[in-house]
Motif scaffolding. Structure first.
Motif, mmCIF file in Angstrom:
data_model
loop_
_atom_site.group_PDB
_atom_site.id
_atom_site.type_symbol
_atom_site.label_atom_id
_atom_site.label_comp_id
_atom_site.label_asym_id
_atom_site.label_seq_id
_atom_site.Cartn_x
_atom_site.Cartn_y
_atom_site.Cartn_z
ATOM 1 N N ALA A 197 0.864 -1.146 0.077
ATOM 2 C CA ALA A 197 0.159 0.112 -0.030
ATOM 3 C C ALA A 197 0.903 1.255 -0.150
ATOM 4 N N ALA A 198 1.987 1.292 0.932
ATOM 5 C CA ALA A 198 2.741 2.415 0.766
ATOM 6 C C ALA A 198 3.596 2.722 -0.596
ATOM 7 N N GLN A 199 3.734 1.590 -1.110
ATOM 8 C CA GLN A 199 4.535 1.507 -2.416
ATOM 9 C C GLN A 199 3.449 2.055 -3.356
ATOM 10 N N ALA A 200 2.478 1.711 -3.573
ATOM 11 C CA ALA A 200 1.196 2.426 -4.367
ATOM 12 C C ALA A 200 1.056 3.815 -4.294
ATOM 13 N N GLN A 201 1.255 4.111 -2.863
ATOM 14 C CA GLN A 201 0.864 5.638 -2.423
ATOM 15 C C GLN A 201 2.226 6.455 -2.940
ATOM 16 N N LEU A 202 3.545 5.857 -2.778
ATOM 17 C CA LEU A 202 4.470 6.569 -3.252
ATOM 18 C C LEU A 202 4.467 6.726 -4.972
ATOM 19 N N GLU A 206 4.523 10.049 -7.022
ATOM 20 C CA GLU A 206 5.748 10.373 -8.312
ATOM 21 C C GLU A 206 4.800 10.421 -9.546
ATOM 22 N N LEU A 207 3.799 9.576 -9.878
ATOM 23 C CA LEU A 207 3.014 9.966 -11.032
ATOM 24 C C LEU A 207 2.677 11.512 -11.141
ATOM 25 N N PHE A 208 1.980 11.880 -10.003
ATOM 26 C CA PHE A 208 1.436 13.280 -9.928
ATOM 27 C C PHE A 208 2.652 14.226 -10.282
ATOM 28 N N LEU A 209 3.775 13.857 -9.588
ATOM 29 C CA LEU A 209 4.790 14.912 -9.594
ATOM 30 C C LEU A 209 5.468 14.924 -11.127
ATOM 31 N N PHE A 210 5.986 13.825 -11.356
ATOM 32 C CA PHE A 210 6.855 13.886 -12.801
ATOM 33 C C PHE A 210 5.993 13.593 -14.017
ATOM 34 N N ALA A 262 8.818 7.794 0.633
ATOM 35 C CA ALA A 262 8.178 8.892 0.752
ATOM 36 C C ALA A 262 8.316 10.175 1.466
ATOM 37 N N LEU A 263 9.025 10.089 2.646
ATOM 38 C CA LEU A 263 9.300 11.237 3.232
ATOM 39 C C LEU A 263 10.393 12.056 2.482
ATOM 40 N N LEU A 264 11.365 11.336 1.947
ATOM 41 C CA LEU A 264 12.491 11.677 1.241
ATOM 42 C C LEU A 264 11.791 12.659 -0.116
ATOM 43 N N SER A 265 10.969 11.892 -0.692
ATOM 44 C CA SER A 265 10.297 12.637 -2.000
ATOM 45 C C SER A 265 9.567 13.885 -1.730
ATOM 46 N N LEU A 266 8.668 13.823 -0.507
ATOM 47 C CA LEU A 266 8.116 14.915 0.000
ATOM 48 C C LEU A 266 8.946 16.212 0.081
ATOM 49 N N ALA A 267 10.353 16.041 0.902
ATOM 50 C CA ALA A 267 11.292 16.848 1.075
ATOM 51 C C ALA A 267 11.732 17.460 -0.101
ATOM 52 N N LEU A 268 12.264 16.472 -1.210
ATOM 53 C CA LEU A 268 12.556 17.229 -2.286
ATOM 54 C C LEU A 268 11.494 18.092 -3.306
ATOM 55 N N ASP A 325 10.076 25.753 -1.272
ATOM 56 C CA ASP A 325 10.170 25.874 0.260
ATOM 57 C C ASP A 325 11.319 25.030 0.934
ATOM 58 N N THR A 326 12.459 25.776 0.938
ATOM 59 C CA THR A 326 13.677 25.366 1.579
ATOM 60 C C THR A 326 13.487 25.077 3.005
ATOM 61 N N THR A 327 12.441 25.888 3.745
ATOM 62 C CA THR A 327 12.389 25.685 5.289
ATOM 63 C C THR A 327 11.816 24.438 5.339
ATOM 64 N N SER A 328 10.641 23.951 4.707
ATOM 65 C CA SER A 328 9.975 22.743 4.918
ATOM 66 C C SER A 328 10.985 21.434 4.334
ATOM 67 N N TYR A 329 11.795 21.914 3.461
ATOM 68 C CA TYR A 329 12.837 20.906 2.904
ATOM 69 C C TYR A 329 13.892 20.512 4.238
ATOM 70 N N ASP A 330 14.369 21.651 4.861
ATOM 71 C CA ASP A 330 15.132 21.308 5.885
ATOM 72 C C ASP A 330 14.664 20.645 7.040
ATOM 73 N N SER A 331 13.425 20.876 7.430
ATOM 74 C CA SER A 331 12.633 20.198 8.458
ATOM 75 C C SER A 331 12.394 18.925 8.092
ATOM 76 N N LEU A 332 12.110 18.486 7.023
ATOM 77 C CA LEU A 332 11.750 17.031 6.734
ATOM 78 C C LEU A 332 12.716 16.313 6.775
#
Length: 797
Positions: free
Chosen positions: A460-465, A469-473, A501-507, A515-522
């Motif tokens: 399920a996590a893989q499908a969500q990931l 990625e589909l939405f993004l790329f 997924a957390l890494l992808s969200l940060a990037l 939003d570099t502030t959110s990136y650093d925090s994530l």
């Protein structure tokens, strides 16, 4: 008729036709007729006009004395005074034959050359007229071919002809315009070498340079063009040379250099308006290519003041309209395209013009008018490529502007049905339709109930990931991607793919939403929450912390230590301890399965106390525990190996077949032993991946997972390899120097598609690896294993 009679008659007419060698040739060809009489009927068929002409010429060529003596005689009496009366008719007929043969030989030669010249001139006229109208050169290949054939006859049968250089030139030009550049070049070289004073010398140099351009001998071609430009007075030749040099630099994207020659043409060289307009258009295109839009627009508009052809008028207006859009003058661009649409002279291009009008409505944020115009184009231009383009644009509007994925998918599917010939965006239509169709699949994959297993949670996590990625790329919707990634983080925190997924969200926050502030925090959150994740190494690489104190504590770091002790220190006990630590301490890690597999392999290779059956069943257990893992599948392949019939030693030293032994243990164990022995010799009977890690009897380590490209290379997945899986791995053994450059590489599991293998090997050979994490490369020969993940494009799936 006797030969001496023929000679006498021929000599009497020598002053007219058969002088010198020609008379002897006539005697040689027809005079060897000793004792042969031709029937009079044979000569009666000749045209009486020709007979009278011959008699007239004979009479006019008699000398003065003969004329006085024979003044009262008829022509027939004169001839009878030379030969016997019985041969008069035969002599007259022979004279006719001699004259005809001599004339026919000359006529055949001249007619051959005449036909060559006629077809060549007609082909050249058609080509030049098409250029004068501003279009592409229209080449009449059949007429050029006839010119080649006829001119070749002249070269072969009449080597002393005064038209030899004409024939060479016609053949050379004809070969050039029928794209036989090597043959053309040879003819022009022959002409230039043997006819230095020919009228065709200068134009032959011009065509020789053109041939060299076509054969990609560009440096030599430019030298010839430059020499023509500097030494020749003929403006037409200089114009062609200047265009050739300008086009050479233009094609090489050196637009400023190209402009020097185009501007020279416009100012002084071009002797016709055609040349000046062409130069101005090329200048405009050069500015457009450099994105110097104001200058491009000015030059396109200047063409309209130069009495352009119909095609040039269309191109200049169309490009000027595009420039207006790029300059945010939407109304000005729309007005220019609407003028083109209303002009019946441009009816054949109405589809392309209306697409630009619809685009103008989009740029003006009038989506209602844009949708209406695209709909009309898709119906009214149904048979043209404009219809496919309109349907594709409708899909884009509904996808990105209106976010109606169902409607968007409907238009992409319609665009697909147009096929490649009637839809310039066919491949994009296929890809986008596939992307949107995947949305439902990925969303279904995230559905869970309260009794879900860990494997189901990971899926399920893989499908969500993948959804994020589909939405993004692919769908270019970063906000929707953020929601998908965040859902996995909040709802599936313990899943294997959630750290990614957390890494992808940060990037996404950094690269798409700035939003570099959110990136650093994530990223800080990732380091705290998932220090044992397999994706921890990726986070360290993103943060530039590889090789620092933070580069430890995760499965991959301990596995690397195990390899260090095994390969570099040859310390089996220390290596085994680290492999065991990885296997026991990181049960959710993919590296854990690899460590378990390596432990079994090391036991079989170095532990003499382990039996074949023990090793066999150990592989079987690993396959049962991890059926979906790569190393679990590998273990399954080994444990199900079918043994060959062979001889094994018995306790008393005799030999027996495996069939005589315990079928539940020794036979299967011997099969595993056979496969393990073949591992050292890299035999194909062993499972594939093990062989990839062996070179000259020793095991190799994995190279860095994410190298960078030394020089970016274009990679276009070959359509011929469309039958390959959507995702697959190619393994390379790579030799890396101290700077991380690839010195040598070998593809260990090539596909059946040689073009795909070649393209991917080019990519790998261009990589630069970070060698700092591998210690002293000087201790070995620098060989590692690199796994290249190949992803087939969506439109080929």
């Amino acid at each position: 008729m006797r030969a001496k009679d023929i000679k006498q008659v021929v000599n009497s007419t020598a002053g007219y036709k058969f002088s010198g060698s020609a008379a002897r040739k006539a005697v040689s060809s027809l005079g060897e007729m000793k004792g042969r009489d031709e029937p009079p009927s044979r000569w009666q068929s000749y045209n009486p006009m020709i007979s009278r002409l011959i008699r007239h010429k004979l009479k006019s060529r008699l000398n003065t004395t003969e004329t006085t003596a024979l003044k009262s005689k008829t022509l027939g009496q004169t001839i009878r005074s030379v030969v016997s009366a019985s041969s008069v008719r035969r002599i007259s007929a022979l004279l006719i034959a001699l004259t005809l043969i001599s004339s026919l030989s000359g006529c055949v030669y001249f007619n051959t050359f005449y036909n060559a010249r006629k077809n060549f001139n007609e082909a050249e006229s058609e080509r030049k007229n098409s250029l004068a109208k501003g279009g592409k050169p229209r080449v009449n290949r059949s007429k050029y071919k006839i010119a080649i054939e006829k001119s070749s006859v002249v070269l072969e049968k009449h080597p002393d002809s005064k038209y030899y250089d004409d024939a060479l030139y016609m053949i050379g030009v004809s070969y050039y315009w029928t794209t036989e550049y090597l043959k053309s070049q040879r003819k022009f070289r022959e002409l230039l070498a043997n006819f230095e004073e020919s009228d065709y010398t200068i134009r032959s140099r011009l065509y020789l340079a053109k041939c060299k351009l076509a054969l990609d001998e560009r440096a030599e071609a430019i030298i010839i063009f430059q020499n023509l430009l500097e030494t020749v007075d003929d403006d037409k030749i200089r114009t062609e040379a200047a265009f050739a040099i300008g086009d050479f630099y233009f094609d090489a994207t050196e637009y400023e250099k190209a402009n020097i020659y185009y501007e020279a043409l416009i100012d002084s060289l071009a002797s016709t308006d055609v040349g000046r307009r062409k130069g101005r258009l090329r200048v405009a295109e050069g500015y457009f290519a450099r994105f110097s839009i104001p200058a491009a627009k000015d030059n396109f508009l200047a063409v309209l003041d130069m009495n352009p052809t119909l095609e040039e008028e269309y191109v200049a207006n169309f490009r000027a309209g595009e420039c207006s859009y790029l300059l945010q003058d939407i109304i000005g661009g729309l007005e220019r395209f609407e003028l083109l649409a209303d002009d019946t002279r441009f009816y054949d291009s109405i589809g392309s013009v209306r697409l630009q009008i619809a685009r103008g409505y989009e740029l003006d944020d009038d989506m209602e008018l844009a949708l209406e115009e695209y709909e009309n184009i898709s119906v009214e231009s149904e048979a043209s490529p404009a219809a496919g383009a309109a349907l594709y644009n409708l899909g884009l509007i509904y996808q990105f502007d209106l976010e109606d994925f169902d409607k968007s998918l409907e238009y992409y599917e319609q665009a697909k049905k147009k096929g490649r010939t009637r839809n310039p965006f066919y491949d994009e239509s296929v890809r986008r339709a596939a992307d949107i169709a995947k949305l439902a699949t990925f969303k279904e994959g995230t559905a869970l109930d309260t009794a879900a297993t860990q494997e189901q949670i990971d899926q399920a996590a893989q499908a969500q990931l993948r959804l994020g990625e589909l939405f993004l790329f692919d769908l270019n919707q970063p906000d929707s991607a953020v929601s998908a990634f965040q859902y996995a983080i909040d709802s599936l925190p313990n899943a294997y793919y959630t750290p990614r997924a957390l890494l992808s969200l940060a990037l996404t926050q950094r690269d798409y939403l700035e939003d570099t502030t959110s990136y650093d925090s994530l990223m800080q959150e990732f380091l705290v929450r998932y220090p044992k994740s397999d994706y921890y190494a990726d986070a360290l690489e993103i943060l530039g912390l590889v090789g620092t104190e933070a580069d430890t504590g995760y499965a991959g770091s301990y596995f690397a230590k195990a390899e260090h002790w095994l390969i570099e220190e040859s310390n089996l006990d220390s290596a085994m301890k680290y492999y065991e630590f990885v296997a026991d301490s990181f049960p959710q890690s993919k590296v854990s399965t690899k460590a378990r597999f390596t432990l079994i392999w090391l036991d079989d290779k170095y532990n003499e106390q382990e039996t074949d059956s023990t090793i066999y069943f150990a592989y079987g257990d690993l396959a049962d525990l991890y059926p979906n893992d790569d190393y679990g599948k590998l273990a399954g392949q080994i444990s199900s190996y079918s043994p060959k019939q062979q001889i094994a030693p018995t306790a008393n030293g005799d030999s027996a077949t495996f069939a005589d032994l315990d079928q539940d243990s020794l036979e299967l164990a011997a099969a595993v032993r056979e496969s393990q022995e073949s591992f050292v010799s890299v035999d194909t009977s062993l499972s594939q991946e093990l062989r990839f890690y062996v070179r000259e009897g020793r095991q190799l380590r994995d190279a860095q997972s994410r190298p960078r490209a030394n020089n970016p290379l274009d990679f276009i997945y070959p359509v011929s390899a469309a039958s390959q899986p959507d995702f697959f791995d190619l393994y390379f053994q790579v030799q890396i120097d101290f700077d991380g450059l690839v010195m040598d590489s070998k593809l260990m599991n090539p596909t059946q598609f040689s073009e795909l293998n070649r393209l991917i090997k080019e990519q790998v050979d261009n990589f630069v690896f970070s060698s700092s994490k591998w210690g002293d490369l000087g201790r070995g020969d620098g060989w590692f294993v690199y796994k290249y993940r190949v992803t087939k494009p969506e439109y080929l799936r």
